[in-house]
Design an enzyme around this catalytic site. Sequence first.
Site, mmCIF file in Angstrom:
data_model
loop_
_atom_site.group_PDB
_atom_site.id
_atom_site.type_symbol
_atom_site.label_atom_id
_atom_site.label_comp_id
_atom_site.label_asym_id
_atom_site.label_seq_id
_atom_site.Cartn_x
_atom_site.Cartn_y
_atom_site.Cartn_z
ATOM 1 C CE LYS A 152 -51.497 142.609 51.260
ATOM 2 N NZ LYS A 152 -50.368 142.972 50.382
ATOM 3 C CG ASP B 1 -49.858 144.094 57.423
ATOM 4 O OD1 ASP B 1 -50.954 144.146 57.989
ATOM 5 O OD2 ASP B 1 -49.742 143.866 56.200
#
Length: 407
Positions: free
Chosen positions: A75, A122
Amino acid sequence: MKEIKWITNTLPGTDDKNLEIMSLKNVAKARNFHESFPQYTETPLVRLPGMAKELGLADFFVKDESYRFNLNAFKVLGGSFAMASFIADKLGRDVSSMTYDYLTSSRLKEEFGQATFFTATDGNHGRGVAWAAKKLGQKAVVLMPKGSTKPRFDNIAKEGAQVTIEDVNYDECVRRANALAEKTPNGVMVQDTAWDGYEKIPSWIMQGYGTMASEAADQIKNLGINRPTHIFVQAGVGSLASAVQGYFANRFNGTGPDDSCPTTVIMEAQAADCLFRSASTADGHIEYATGDLSTMMAGLACGEPNTIGWDILRNHAAAFVSCPDWVSAWGMRRLAAPVRGDPQVISGESGAVGMGLVAAIMTKPEYADLKKALKLDENSSVLMFSTEGATDPENWRDIVWNGKQPD
């Protein structure tokens, strides 16, 4: 045990204007940016010949993102490039001038000042944004949805961000983070979810993800294979999936022999399968997944698609698959305890779903129609992306060591 649901892509196409976002030129800029970091190395492309033979395939490749910048997930590629692109845009410069050395220098503070980057996550995206903000001398505020685990919270907090776990799901966290950014001086929302009026930063995030796709394509080429025949890529809002799809569609655009785009399969957690639901409509109208979005695949627990990404996927993806949690659990175990002679891959809940799905398609008779539709056979070379390692170590052990079986 819940069943896998799937649908081939029969949606009408659009003008495909968003494919240009993932052009080879744009992805090259992102990759050059990442390569300027002293922490940069290509993550491994793991070849599993034993697994391929076991499943009746020609080849099986896993892009292992657990090694990315020592952050255990891919990410950071998107968040860091979006932040650099935002700074470049504010200074009226091209992002190619935003090297690591410049962004970490005192000159940046003099010319740009300081911003506060807000995001919802998350875990993996927020950790990447927090890490990049810390390296660049900026601030980060991270909101996590209810049910987020302590290890993922702690990993973000360790990077110096202000982080909270909210009492709402991921999509509501996005709205809360955006509202905070809008009322904060020099506040910037860094999210891969696009909506009307918020498209530039998600596009930059997608281009950042393109570094991973570009590496994988080059690594396969260096093994003497022109391209994979099939790509399995997971989706939350669809930014990663559309970044991978868009890059490969641009690189393999059908202009030469053996130059067609690989058959790309988009996978989602069944509790948050907004792309599968959208693909099931007759006209491509976007459908949301609602509720708590409860799935162990926390990185995929997103109910509202990225509008830019959806446009790319509806034009190029071959199929959309809705996966119960057991699919990922099965994939985690297969990668952790591979066929003799194959290397081990430590893959987390959101990373291993490709392994589980390919194994299910190739070995379970009830999915023979999907196998036939995708033309998966002994001539197929499959590429999947293990997008995270054991980001929740306790749960990883429960699944892999102790046989915890969801669904």
